[in-house]
Design an enzyme around this catalytic site. Structure first.
Site, PDB file in Angstrom:
ATOM      1  N   SER A  22     -43.821  14.052   4.138  1.00  0.00           N
ATOM      2  CA  SER A  22     -43.056  14.916   3.417  1.00  0.00           C
ATOM      3  C   SER A  22     -44.019  16.042   2.783  1.00  0.00           C
ATOM      4  O   SER A  22     -45.219  15.711   2.142  1.00  0.00           O
ATOM      5  CB  SER A  22     -42.433  14.320   2.191  1.00  0.00           C
ATOM      6  OG  SER A  22     -42.265  12.694   2.129  1.00  0.00           O
ATOM      7  N   ILE A 313     -13.797   0.404  12.127  1.00  0.00           N
ATOM      8  CA  ILE A 313     -12.768  -0.755  12.062  1.00  0.00           C
ATOM      9  C   ILE A 313     -13.385  -1.939  11.278  1.00  0.00           C
ATOM     10  O   ILE A 313     -14.206  -2.519  11.989  1.00  0.00           O
ATOM     11  CB  ILE A 313     -12.062  -1.048  13.591  1.00  0.00           C
ATOM     12  CG1 ILE A 313     -11.713   0.479  14.294  1.00  0.00           C
ATOM     13  CG2 ILE A 313     -11.101  -1.791  13.654  1.00  0.00           C
ATOM     14  CD1 ILE A 313     -11.060   0.330  15.430  1.00  0.00           C
ATOM     15  N   GLY A 316     -14.335  -1.853   5.668  1.00  0.00           N
ATOM     16  CA  GLY A 316     -13.892  -1.417   4.575  1.00  0.00           C
ATOM     17  C   GLY A 316     -13.982  -2.618   3.800  1.00  0.00           C
ATOM     18  O   GLY A 316     -13.727  -3.761   3.991  1.00  0.00           O
ATOM     19  N   CYS A 319     -10.858  -4.811   3.412  1.00  0.00           N
ATOM     20  CA  CYS A 319     -10.309  -4.614   4.525  1.00  0.00           C
ATOM     21  C   CYS A 319     -10.297  -6.175   5.203  1.00  0.00           C
ATOM     22  O   CYS A 319     -11.528  -6.604   5.209  1.00  0.00           O
ATOM     23  CB  CYS A 319     -11.081  -3.971   5.577  1.00  0.00           C
ATOM     24  SG  CYS A 319     -10.592  -3.907   7.259  1.00  0.00           S
ATOM     25  N   GLY A 359     -15.693   3.854   5.605  1.00  0.00           N
ATOM     26  CA  GLY A 359     -15.613   2.417   5.287  1.00  0.00           C
ATOM     27  C   GLY A 359     -17.053   1.756   5.239  1.00  0.00           C
ATOM     28  O   GLY A 359     -17.791   1.980   6.117  1.00  0.00           O
ATOM     29  N   ARG A 418       0.485   3.188   8.794  1.00  0.00           N
ATOM     30  CA  ARG A 418      -0.970   3.350   9.262  1.00  0.00           C
ATOM     31  C   ARG A 418      -1.158   2.132  10.447  1.00  0.00           C
ATOM     32  O   ARG A 418      -2.099   2.343  11.142  1.00  0.00           O
ATOM     33  CB  ARG A 418      -1.743   2.676   8.035  1.00  0.00           C
ATOM     34  CG  ARG A 418      -3.431   3.193   8.197  1.00  0.00           C
ATOM     35  CD  ARG A 418      -4.078   2.669   7.024  1.00  0.00           C
ATOM     36  NE  ARG A 418      -5.308   3.274   7.131  1.00  0.00           N
ATOM     37  CZ  ARG A 418      -6.230   2.716   7.292  1.00  0.00           C
ATOM     38  NH1 ARG A 418      -6.000   1.276   7.581  1.00  0.00           N
ATOM     39  NH2 ARG A 418      -7.399   2.923   7.641  1.00  0.00           N
ATOM     40  N   GLY A 487     -35.366  -7.322  -1.933  1.00  0.00           N
ATOM     41  CA  GLY A 487     -34.668  -7.586  -3.419  1.00  0.00           C
ATOM     42  C   GLY A 487     -36.129  -8.045  -4.178  1.00  0.00           C
ATOM     43  O   GLY A 487     -37.012  -8.378  -3.531  1.00  0.00           O
TER      44      GLY A 487
HETATM   45  P1  IMP Z   1     -14.378   1.262   1.552  1.00  0.00           P
HETATM   46  O1  IMP Z   1     -15.077   2.678   1.151  1.00  0.00           O
HETATM   47  O2  IMP Z   1     -15.244   0.250   2.213  1.00  0.00           O
HETATM   48  O3  IMP Z   1     -13.615   0.577   0.285  1.00  0.00           O
HETATM   49  O4  IMP Z   1     -13.433   1.525   2.593  1.00  0.00           O
HETATM   50  C1  IMP Z   1     -12.262   2.467   2.788  1.00  0.00           C
HETATM   51  C2  IMP Z   1     -11.615   2.568   3.937  1.00  0.00           C
HETATM   52  O5  IMP Z   1     -11.161   1.266   4.372  1.00  0.00           O
HETATM   53  C3  IMP Z   1     -10.489   3.376   4.063  1.00  0.00           C
HETATM   54  O6  IMP Z   1     -10.851   4.919   4.230  1.00  0.00           O
HETATM   55  C4  IMP Z   1      -9.976   3.080   5.384  1.00  0.00           C
HETATM   56  O7  IMP Z   1     -10.425   3.409   6.509  1.00  0.00           O
HETATM   57  C5  IMP Z   1     -10.101   1.602   5.278  1.00  0.00           C
HETATM   58  N1  IMP Z   1      -8.531   0.904   4.544  1.00  0.00           N
HETATM   59  C6  IMP Z   1      -8.001   1.156   3.818  1.00  0.00           C
HETATM   60  N2  IMP Z   1      -7.021   0.212   3.363  1.00  0.00           N
HETATM   61  C7  IMP Z   1      -7.259  -0.695   4.214  1.00  0.00           C
HETATM   62  C8  IMP Z   1      -6.485  -1.991   4.440  1.00  0.00           C
HETATM   63  O8  IMP Z   1      -5.893  -2.418   3.729  1.00  0.00           O
HETATM   64  N3  IMP Z   1      -7.188  -2.848   5.573  1.00  0.00           N
HETATM   65  C9  IMP Z   1      -8.183  -2.411   6.270  1.00  0.00           C
HETATM   66  N4  IMP Z   1      -8.840  -1.203   6.010  1.00  0.00           N
HETATM   67  C10 IMP Z   1      -8.397  -0.414   5.023  1.00  0.00           C
END
Ligand code: IMP
Length: 503
Positions: A22, A313, A316, A319, A359, A418, A487
């Site tokens: 830097s 996929i 999240g 999720c 996500g 969705r 940590g």
């Molecule tokens: P986070 O920021 O880790 O909370 O993830 C948010 C993302 O999870 C969203 O932008 C979606 O792409 C995804 N998401 C939202 N609702 C669901 C769900 O019910 N099941 C699976 N993925 C989801």
């Protein structure tokens, strides 16, 4: 035989950045976080860029009107959730577009027949002493007068006195016209020595109030994301079913960008949706697509004409797609693969299609990692759900303030579109949970704190912009044991609160 992807699939916490050189120029104040939102050709500028690499998730528990305004104020964009009727989604989009920065909608509006006792009670409740008086008591009613603390003396006056008797009546008020700019409103406030300026439309209905103090705070938002008419920019989620009905309403309401909200985007349904938009609006309506997790998915949506492509996929926080259906890919590996495909696509076609990492961001440093891995911007759900501006209320759970946060695929959201695969049948399983997240105060403070961290890490990598970070970043996978080393370890931490950090 099935295809096996080489190597394992990894997530953000399994990577670290190795610092680079830097120079003394590399200080957070010199870092720009500007980043493209929509596709562009080599040598041209994107039609829409973000001033910070953050967008809020297309979710009921995240992106409503307040989030739209607050995030655009900081330089990002919200995608209003699509799991509501097209009409109510369009109304939310319009509310963000109609929001005039610095023009406040009163939360303590009076009617002329209210009593001083009610005025005092309202002031105690809201903490606001400037109260407009309208014919119907709404903040958009016909302006009849204004009450400030200079109009009455609670210790001496009869508390049953009616507002009409002690308000400053409309005839004596200086008001601004609905088209007044914030700067002109502020000049009027100073010239006439006012504390607040009511702004009215042609029928004398209240549009908002400009307070002396708000002009200064407005000036401290240099990153605001504004359209050509100086209105906040806002996005909106759509689905692959009712686009012919929904898209025209959203466009009419002023949405700057749309995004197909789907858990799995490598599909003919997305192709048809984008084709319909191109057939009806050409390139004038911007639309993102996704989600994908590999190069094939990216190339498919890029060829369909998506303006940006979302990756992710199963990562999240709410999720459970991977547990329910066994599909997905580690977010870091998916992102790296897709960003490589984006760069190859750019080399081949001269078209750059921005990539959004969607996500699975848990710590602030995950954001820097995602950008370093090639993401142009990030979609965040849990992160934004924690702030005042998310649509849910704050609740006290066992002595700790929390906000509710639920997935679009949860039984609570019932966002079946969705997850729609084209059949008429409703899904019989859920892919998301209903949860709490720790309350984290105002979006402004949270985002500024996070981005300061991101900028300082970028400086450690010798980068003053996101493209420079992507070029210079040096990343390493870490072993399970070195994650433990990362940590506090082998010490007895004095205050257990020190280790409770969600970022
Ligand atoms: P986070 O920021 O880790 O909370 O993830 C948010 C993302 O999870 C969203 O932008 C979606 O792409 C995804 N998401 C939202 N609702 C669901 C769900 O019910 N099941 C699976 N993925 C989801």
């Amino acid at each position: 035989m099935a295809t096996f992807f080489p190597g394992e699939s990894h997530t953000f916490s399994e990577y670290l950045l190795v610092p680079g050189y830097s120079s003394s120029e590399c200080i957070p104040n010199n870092v720009s976080l500007k980043t493209p939102l929509t596709r562009f050709k080599r040598g041209e500028e994107p039609e829409i860029s973000l001033n910070i690499p953050m967008v809020s998730a297309i979710m009921q528990s995240v992106s409503g009107v307040d989030m739209g305004v607050a995030l655009a104020t900081e330089g990002g964009i919200s995608f209003i959730y699509g799991s509501q009727t097209p009409e109510s989604e369009a109304a939310m989009v319009k509310a963000v577009k109609d929001h005039k920065a610095g023009f406040v909608e009163s939360d303590s509006t009076l009617t002329p027949d209210m009593t001083m006792e009610q005025v005092i009670a309202l002031k105690d409740k809201t903490g606001h002493s400037t109260m407009p008086v309208t014919d119907d008591g709404t903040p958009r009613g016909k302006l009849l007068g204004i009450v400030t603390s200079r109009d009455y003396r609670p210790s001496r006056d009869d508390h049953s006195k009616k507002v009409a008797e002690f308000m400053t009546p409309r005839a004596e008020l200086i008001v601004g016209d609905k088209d007044i700019t914030l700067k002109d409103a502020n000049d009027l406030i100073w010239d006439k020595k006012l504390n607040a300026l009511p702004v009215v439309d042609d029928n004398d209905h209240l549009v908002g109030i400009v307070f002396r103090k708000d002009y200064d705070s407005h000036k401290t938002n240099p990153n605001e994301l504004l359209d050509a008419n100086k209105r906040y920019m806002v996005g909106a989620g759509i689905n692959t079913r009712d686009y012919a009905e929904r898209v025209p309403l959203l466009v009419e309401a002023g949405a700057d960008v749309l995004c197909i909200d789907s858990s799995e985007g490598y599909s003919e349904w997305q192709k048809r949706t984008i084709e319909w938009i191109r057939a009806n609006y050409g390139d004038s309506v911007k639309v993102g697509a996704g989600n994908v997790v590999d190069a094939d998915g990216f190339r498919f949506l890029a060829d369909c004409g998506a303006d940006f492509i979302k990756v992710g996929i199963g990562g999240g926080s709410i999720c459970i797609t991977r547990e329910t259906k066994g599909i997905g890919r580690g977010q870091a590996t998916a992102l790296i693969d897709v960003c490589r495909a984006r760069d190859e696509y750019f080399e081949e076609t001269g078209v750059y299609v921005p990539v959004c990492s969607d996500g699975g961001i848990v710590y602030d440093y995950h954001m820097t990692l995602a950008l370093a891995m090639g993401a142009d911007f990030l979609m965040l759900g849990r992160y934004f759900a924690r702030f005042d501006e998310s649509p849910t209320s704050r609740v006290n759970v066992n002595g700790q303030y929390m906000k509710e946060y639920w997935g679009e695929g949860s039984a609570r959201a019932r966002n079946w579109q969705r997850y729609d695969l084209g059949g008429a049948q409703k899904l019989s399983f859920v892919e998301g949970v209903d949860s709490y997240v720790p309350y984290a105060g105002s979006l402004k403070d949270g985002v500024n704190g996070t981005l300061y961290k991101v900028k300082s890490t970028m400086c450690n990598c010798g980068a003053l912009s996101i493209p420079e970070l992507q070029e210079k970043a040096r990343l390493t996978l870490v072993s399970a044991t070195s994650i433990v080393e990362g940590g506090a370890h082998d010490v007895v931490v004095k205050d257990s609160q020190q280790t409770v950090s969600y970022n």
